[in-house]
Design an enzyme around this catalytic site. Structure first.
Site, PDB file in Angstrom:
ATOM      1  N   CYS A 136      19.918   8.081 -82.992  1.00 25.24           N
ATOM      2  CA  CYS A 136      19.069   7.108 -82.401  1.00 25.24           C
ATOM      3  C   CYS A 136      18.383   7.159 -81.525  1.00 25.24           C
ATOM      4  O   CYS A 136      17.478   6.560 -80.824  1.00 25.24           O
ATOM      5  CB  CYS A 136      20.735   6.026 -82.350  1.00 25.24           C
ATOM      6  SG  CYS A 136      20.547   4.965 -81.569  1.00 25.24           S
ATOM      7  N   CYS A 148      29.504   3.699 -81.709  1.00 24.47           N
ATOM      8  CA  CYS A 148      28.517   1.527 -81.151  1.00 24.47           C
ATOM      9  C   CYS A 148      29.229   0.962 -82.294  1.00 24.47           C
ATOM     10  O   CYS A 148      28.970   0.338 -82.036  1.00 24.47           O
ATOM     11  CB  CYS A 148      27.498   1.609 -80.608  1.00 24.47           C
ATOM     12  SG  CYS A 148      26.084   2.144 -81.390  1.00 24.47           S
TER      13      CYS A 148
END
Length: 356
Positions: free
Chosen positions: A96, A196
Site C-alpha cells: 500500500c 486495517c
C-alpha cells in the site's frame, strides 16, 4: 527529519491514532503551518475518518478527506487476496505505501500547495549528495523496537525528498507523553495490530467472502505421501506449525505451498531453515556502499532480527540473497529488506527459498 523551516506548509497523514496525532502537535510546536489529510480507503474506514476529525478539531487544523475505495481495492485488497490464494504471504502495508497511501498524500499536497508531507512512522530520512546529485536515504528510527523502515522501503525519491518524520527520535512512551501534553484522548489509545481493512484479523474468512471458498487439498508428509486434508491453501503460510490438524507423532511445519497442485508440503522440525532466497521486483536505493554483490544486513520479515547476508543483484531486476547463517522459514510474498548500518539500501519480494 529535514531542517526546521518555520512557516513552511506541511500536510500530515492523520488517522486519529496516537502516532499521527503527536506528529501534528510536534510540527505545530516547531513552527510549521500544518493541515492534515485522512485517507478513506475502504467502506469500514468511517471510524478512522471520525477519529482524525476529532484530533484535527482539538488541534485547530483543517482536515482534508481523500476517498479512494476503488483504487485501494485494485492496488492493495485484490493483490493481497490473490497472493494468499497462490500460497504466498503478502504484507499489505508494504504493498500500500508506495502505490496508494503515499501516492495520494503527495498528490493532495501538490494540489493544495504544501511544501512537505509528514506521517507518524518511526523512521528517518537523510539528505545525501552522490556524484553531484541530491538523494534522500531512508534510515531506521532511533528507537529500534518501533522502527518501521521495513514497511517504507519501497518509497521513491519523490516521496522521501518531501517527507518529514517527527517521531524518528522518540520511544513510544515519549510519543504518548506528547499526545497527553496536547490533551488528546488518543494518548491512551491502544496500538492497532490488525490489517486495517480486516479489523478482526480473520483474513481467510475475508478473502473467501470476497473471492469464494478455497478448495481443499492434500498435506504431503516429509516422506512424500499424503497425510491429511487441508482446508484451502490461503489458510496457511510457510513456517506454520500450529493449527495444521496433522497427527504424525512428531512436530512438523509447512515447508512449501504448491498452488498449482493445491498441495502443502510438510517437513520435520529442524528442516525449516533456508540458506538463501531469490527476490523479484527489487527496489535499489542510491547508497554508495551498494555494488553488484554486497555484504549487508537483511530482514526477512518485519519483526525479524537483522541477519548478515550477501546480496547479488540480478539482470532481471531481482536479487539473490545468501544468508551467513540459515534463516527460519522465509516465506514467498514477504519482503527482504537490505540495510547498511542504519540505512535502507533496497529490498524485494521473496520468490523462492534457496537450499544448499
Amino acid at each position: 527529519m529535514h531542517v526546521n523551516t518555520n512557516g513552511k506548509k506541511v500536510l500530515v497523514a492523520l488517522s486519529g491514532g496516537v502516532d499521527s496525532s503527536a506528529c501534528v502537535y510536534l510540527l505545530q510546536k516547531a513552527g510549521y503551518s500544518v493541515e492534515a489529510v485522512v485517507l478513506n480507503l475502504f467502506p469500514a474506514a468511517a471510524p478512522t475518518v471520525a477519529a482524525a476529525q476529532q484530533t484535527a478539531d482539538l488541534l485547530g487544523i483543517k482536515l482534508h478527506v481523500v476517498t479512494e475505495h476503488e483504487t485501494f481495492l485494485h492496488n492493495v485488497i485484490l493483490p493481497f487476496c490473490e497472493e494468499y490464494r497462490t500460497g504466498k504471504t503478502p504484507n499489505p502495508c508494504v504493498m500500500c505505501n508506495p502505490s496508494t497511501k503515499f501516492h495520494f498524500i503527495l498528490k493532495a499536497a501538490d494540489e493544495l500547495g504544501f511544501d512537505y508531507i509528514a506521517t507518524g512512522h518511526y523512521a528517518s530520512v537523510e539528505h545525501m549528495v552522490k556524484d553531484g546529485e541530491e538523494h534522500y536515504l531512508l534510515k531506521k528510527a532511533d528507537f529500534l523496537p518501533r522502527d518501521q523502515s521495513y514497511m517504507l522501503y519501497r518509497l521513491g525519491q519523490d516521496v522521501l525528498s518531501r517527507l518529514l518524520l517527527p517521531l524518528q527520535h522518540l520511544a513510544k512512551d515519549a510519543v504518548r507523553a506528547v499526545a497527553a501534553e496536547a490533551k488528546l484522548p488518543c494518548a491512551t489509545k491502544p496500538d492497532s495490530q490488525e490489517i486495517c481493512f480486516i479489523p478482526d484479523n480473520n483474513y481467510p474468512a475475508y478473502i473467501e467472502n470476497l473471492l469464494g471458498k478455497a478448495p481443499e487439498g492434500d498435506f504431503i508428509a516429509p516422506e512424500g505421501k499424503p497425510c491429511g486434508r487441508h482446508k484451502g491453501i490461503l489458510h496457511y503460510t510457510v513456517g506454520q506449525r500450529k493449527g495444521l490438524g496433522i497427527a504424525l507423532g512428531r512436530p512438523v511445519f509447512i515447508k512449501s505451498i504448491d498452488a498449482e497442485t493445491n498441495r502443502i508440503y510438510l517437513a520435520d522440525s529442524g528442516d525449516e531453515y533456508a540458506s538463501g532466497v531469490l527476490l523479484h521486483s527489487c527496489v535499489v536505493h542510491p547508497h554508495p556502499v551498494l555494488a553488484d554483490t554486497t555484504h549487508l544486513g537483511v530482514k526477512i520479515r518485519s519483526v525479524a532480527k537483522e541477519a548478515p547476508a550477501t546480496v547479488t543483484l540480478l539482470p532481471d531486476g531481482g536479487a539473490r540473497v545468501m544468508f551467513d547463517t540459515p534463516q527460519r522459514a522465509p516465506a514467498p510474498g514477504q519482503s527482504v529488506v537490505w540495510y547498511h548500518e542504519d540505512y535502507v539500501v533496497g529490498g524485494g519480494f521473496i520468490a523462492e527459498q534457496i537450499q544448499l
